[in-house]
Design a protein around this motif. Structure first.
Motif, PDB file in Angstrom:
ATOM      1  N   HIS A  46       0.820  -1.213   0.000  1.00  0.00           N
ATOM      2  CA  HIS A  46       0.000   0.000   0.000  1.00  0.00           C
ATOM      3  C   HIS A  46       0.857   1.268   0.000  1.00  0.00           C
ATOM      4  CE1 HIS A  46       0.897  -0.909   4.181  1.00  0.00           C
ATOM      5  NE2 HIS A  46       0.665   0.363   4.471  1.00  0.00           N
ATOM      6  N   LEU A  47       2.118   1.158   0.430  1.00  0.00           N
ATOM      7  CA  LEU A  47       3.010   2.321   0.434  1.00  0.00           C
ATOM      8  C   LEU A  47       3.702   2.531  -0.910  1.00  0.00           C
ATOM      9  CD1 LEU A  47       4.746   1.987   3.927  1.00  0.00           C
ATOM     10  CD2 LEU A  47       2.758   3.378   3.295  1.00  0.00           C
ATOM     11  N   HIS A  48       3.580   1.541  -1.786  1.00  0.00           N
ATOM     12  CA  HIS A  48       4.265   1.607  -3.076  1.00  0.00           C
ATOM     13  C   HIS A  48       3.280   1.300  -4.201  1.00  0.00           C
ATOM     14  CE1 HIS A  48       7.936   1.714  -0.726  1.00  0.00           C
ATOM     15  NE2 HIS A  48       7.509   0.655  -0.074  1.00  0.00           N
ATOM     16  N   PRO A  49       2.290   2.142  -4.389  1.00  0.00           N
ATOM     17  CA  PRO A  49       1.232   1.830  -5.364  1.00  0.00           C
ATOM     18  C   PRO A  49       1.721   1.762  -6.802  1.00  0.00           C
ATOM     19  CG  PRO A  49       1.001   4.079  -4.554  1.00  0.00           C
ATOM     20  CD  PRO A  49       2.067   3.424  -3.719  1.00  0.00           C
ATOM     21  N   ARG A  50       2.875   2.351  -7.111  1.00  0.00           N
ATOM     22  CA  ARG A  50       3.380   2.315  -8.489  1.00  0.00           C
ATOM     23  C   ARG A  50       4.224   1.071  -8.757  1.00  0.00           C
ATOM     24  NH1 ARG A  50       5.972   8.021  -9.291  1.00  0.00           N
ATOM     25  NH2 ARG A  50       7.002   6.809 -10.909  1.00  0.00           N
ATOM     26  N   VAL A  51       4.551   0.330  -7.710  1.00  0.00           N
ATOM     27  CA  VAL A  51       5.302  -0.917  -7.881  1.00  0.00           C
ATOM     28  C   VAL A  51       4.307  -2.032  -8.173  1.00  0.00           C
ATOM     29  CG1 VAL A  51       6.803  -2.617  -6.752  1.00  0.00           C
ATOM     30  CG2 VAL A  51       7.159  -0.171  -6.343  1.00  0.00           C
ATOM     31  N   HIS A 111      -3.319  -9.337   0.326  1.00  0.00           N
ATOM     32  CA  HIS A 111      -3.128  -8.344  -0.731  1.00  0.00           C
ATOM     33  C   HIS A 111      -3.617  -8.830  -2.098  1.00  0.00           C
ATOM     34  CE1 HIS A 111      -0.725  -6.098   2.126  1.00  0.00           C
ATOM     35  NE2 HIS A 111       0.034  -7.155   2.313  1.00  0.00           N
ATOM     36  N   ARG A 112      -4.286  -9.968  -2.133  1.00  0.00           N
ATOM     37  CA  ARG A 112      -4.624 -10.606  -3.413  1.00  0.00           C
ATOM     38  C   ARG A 112      -5.488  -9.726  -4.313  1.00  0.00           C
ATOM     39  NH1 ARG A 112      -7.387 -12.842   0.700  1.00  0.00           N
ATOM     40  NH2 ARG A 112      -9.659 -13.020   0.578  1.00  0.00           N
ATOM     41  N   ARG A 113      -6.232  -8.808  -3.748  1.00  0.00           N
ATOM     42  CA  ARG A 113      -7.090  -7.920  -4.533  1.00  0.00           C
ATOM     43  C   ARG A 113      -6.534  -6.504  -4.622  1.00  0.00           C
ATOM     44  NH1 ARG A 113     -10.145 -10.613  -7.996  1.00  0.00           N
ATOM     45  NH2 ARG A 113     -11.241 -12.334  -7.008  1.00  0.00           N
ATOM     46  N   ALA A 114      -5.334  -6.288  -4.104  1.00  0.00           N
ATOM     47  CA  ALA A 114      -4.725  -4.965  -4.217  1.00  0.00           C
ATOM     48  C   ALA A 114      -4.478  -4.666  -5.691  1.00  0.00           C
ATOM     49  CB  ALA A 114      -3.414  -4.912  -3.436  1.00  0.00           C
ATOM     50  N   PRO A 115      -4.669  -3.435  -6.127  1.00  0.00           N
ATOM     51  CA  PRO A 115      -4.531  -3.125  -7.555  1.00  0.00           C
ATOM     52  C   PRO A 115      -3.110  -3.297  -8.097  1.00  0.00           C
ATOM     53  CG  PRO A 115      -4.884  -1.124  -6.274  1.00  0.00           C
ATOM     54  CD  PRO A 115      -5.086  -2.277  -5.340  1.00  0.00           C
ATOM     55  N   TYR A 124      -2.212  -7.714 -19.034  1.00  0.00           N
ATOM     56  CA  TYR A 124      -3.168  -6.655 -18.677  1.00  0.00           C
ATOM     57  C   TYR A 124      -2.762  -5.985 -17.376  1.00  0.00           C
ATOM     58  CZ  TYR A 124      -7.525  -4.345 -17.446  1.00  0.00           C
ATOM     59  OH  TYR A 124      -8.458  -3.401 -17.081  1.00  0.00           O
ATOM     60  N   PHE A 125      -2.407  -6.790 -16.375  1.00  0.00           N
ATOM     61  CA  PHE A 125      -1.972  -6.260 -15.075  1.00  0.00           C
ATOM     62  C   PHE A 125      -0.773  -5.335 -15.232  1.00  0.00           C
ATOM     63  CE2 PHE A 125       1.009  -6.834 -11.487  1.00  0.00           C
ATOM     64  CZ  PHE A 125       0.280  -6.225 -10.477  1.00  0.00           C
ATOM     65  N   LEU A 126       0.152  -5.698 -16.098  1.00  0.00           N
ATOM     66  CA  LEU A 126       1.365  -4.908 -16.303  1.00  0.00           C
ATOM     67  C   LEU A 126       1.159  -3.739 -17.270  1.00  0.00           C
ATOM     68  CD1 LEU A 126       3.954  -7.823 -16.502  1.00  0.00           C
ATOM     69  CD2 LEU A 126       3.588  -6.255 -14.581  1.00  0.00           C
ATOM     70  N   GLY A 127      -0.036  -3.650 -17.850  1.00  0.00           N
ATOM     71  CA  GLY A 127      -0.324  -2.558 -18.774  1.00  0.00           C
ATOM     72  C   GLY A 127       0.326  -2.754 -20.131  1.00  0.00           C
ATOM     73  N   ILE A 128       0.489  -4.009 -20.538  1.00  0.00           N
ATOM     74  CA  ILE A 128       1.136  -4.332 -21.811  1.00  0.00           C
ATOM     75  C   ILE A 128       0.079  -4.867 -22.779  1.00  0.00           C
ATOM     76  CG2 ILE A 128       2.826  -5.826 -22.949  1.00  0.00           C
ATOM     77  CD1 ILE A 128       4.312  -5.914 -20.229  1.00  0.00           C
ATOM     78  N   ASP A 129       0.044  -4.320 -23.964  1.00  0.00           N
ATOM     79  CA  ASP A 129      -0.850  -4.841 -24.998  1.00  0.00           C
ATOM     80  C   ASP A 129      -0.088  -5.933 -25.746  1.00  0.00           C
ATOM     81  OD1 ASP A 129      -2.616  -5.428 -26.974  1.00  0.00           O
ATOM     82  OD2 ASP A 129      -2.605  -3.442 -27.893  1.00  0.00           O
ATOM     83  N   ALA A 130      -0.286  -7.162 -25.324  1.00  0.00           N
ATOM     84  CA  ALA A 130       0.453  -8.288 -25.906  1.00  0.00           C
ATOM     85  C   ALA A 130      -0.392  -9.119 -26.853  1.00  0.00           C
ATOM     86  CB  ALA A 130       0.996  -9.175 -24.780  1.00  0.00           C
ATOM     87  N   ALA A 131      -1.602  -8.670 -27.162  1.00  0.00           N
ATOM     88  CA  ALA A 131      -2.533  -9.472 -27.966  1.00  0.00           C
ATOM     89  C   ALA A 131      -1.917  -9.916 -29.291  1.00  0.00           C
ATOM     90  CB  ALA A 131      -3.820  -8.691 -28.207  1.00  0.00           C
ATOM     91  N   ALA A 132      -1.205  -9.019 -29.954  1.00  0.00           N
ATOM     92  CA  ALA A 132      -0.633  -9.345 -31.265  1.00  0.00           C
ATOM     93  C   ALA A 132       0.523 -10.330 -31.166  1.00  0.00           C
ATOM     94  CB  ALA A 132      -0.168  -8.066 -31.960  1.00  0.00           C
TER      95      ALA A 132
END
Length: 198
Positions: free
Chosen positions: A8-13, A79-83, A106-114
């Motif tokens: 919770h102290l490192h939301p960008r990690v 923490h299983r539901r932490a964003p 998706y979690f990592l913000g990567i569009d890997a579909a292709a």
């Protein structure tokens, strides 16, 4: 937080955590210990001994160092539901690698579909087994000592319980009850994976 990972102290990690059936971890650790090369054993004063039994590893996991399996899951479970936490199970990767890879992307913000066909191929057991040297881990002061002779073992799920005697199963079940008994959903998920409960 005992592990120093205050999510919770490192939301960008982004924390990516993988769990596996505990009996499978015990069986896998036997091979992991036995695959330690001589150079590693020399570096660590003879540890682990060249012949390690499943009973010895079970004792390590349930008595000597229960934090390795139980502590790890007990830490991440709340923490299983932490964003910024992605908790997945090895059994789910084996059941549907494509789906789990897409969830991770998706979690990592990567569009890997292709590129998903390549991702699934390179994340698959056959690909990694054929390139085991690529996944070798190194240790020592100058990182020239292999951590294990062969890091890619069998890549299977299920059947580990058949390697346990009745007494070993009782020992394991008592440890599960001791550490996870307060949460039946954690017990079920740790054993089999599946959708994470709320």
């Amino acid at each position: 937080d005992a592990h120093g990972l205050q999510v919770h102290l490192h939301p960008r990690v982004r924390y990516v955590c993988l769990a596996r059936n505990g009996r499978e971890v015990v069986v896998s650790m036997v091979a992991f210990f036995q695959n330690r090369p001589k150079e590693f054993r020399r570096l660590w004063g003879g540890f682990p001994p060249p012949k390690v039994s499943i009973e010895q590893v079970l004792r390590v996991m349930t008595v000597t160092s229960p934090g390795y399996f139980f502590g790890y899951l007990l830490h991440w479970w709340p923490h299983r539901r932490a964003p910024n936490v992605h908790l997945s199970h090895y059994a789910d990767l084996k059941r549907n690698l494509r789906r789990e890879a897409a969830r991770l992307a998706y979690f990592l913000g990567i569009d890997a579909a292709a590129h998903m066909d390549v991702v699934v191929e390179k994340a698959g057991f056959a690909y990694m087994k054929a390139r085991a040297e690529k996944f070798r881990l190194w240790t020592g002061p100058d990182l020239t000592v292999p951590l294990v002779a062969n890091h890619i073992n069998e890549g299977r799920t299920g059947g580990a319980g058949a390697r346990f005697s009745a007494e070993m199963n009782r020992t394991w079940e008592a440890a599960v009850e001791e550490h996870f008994g307060h949460d039946p959903t954690l017990i079920a998920w740790a054993e089999n994976g599946g959708e994470l409960p709320p």
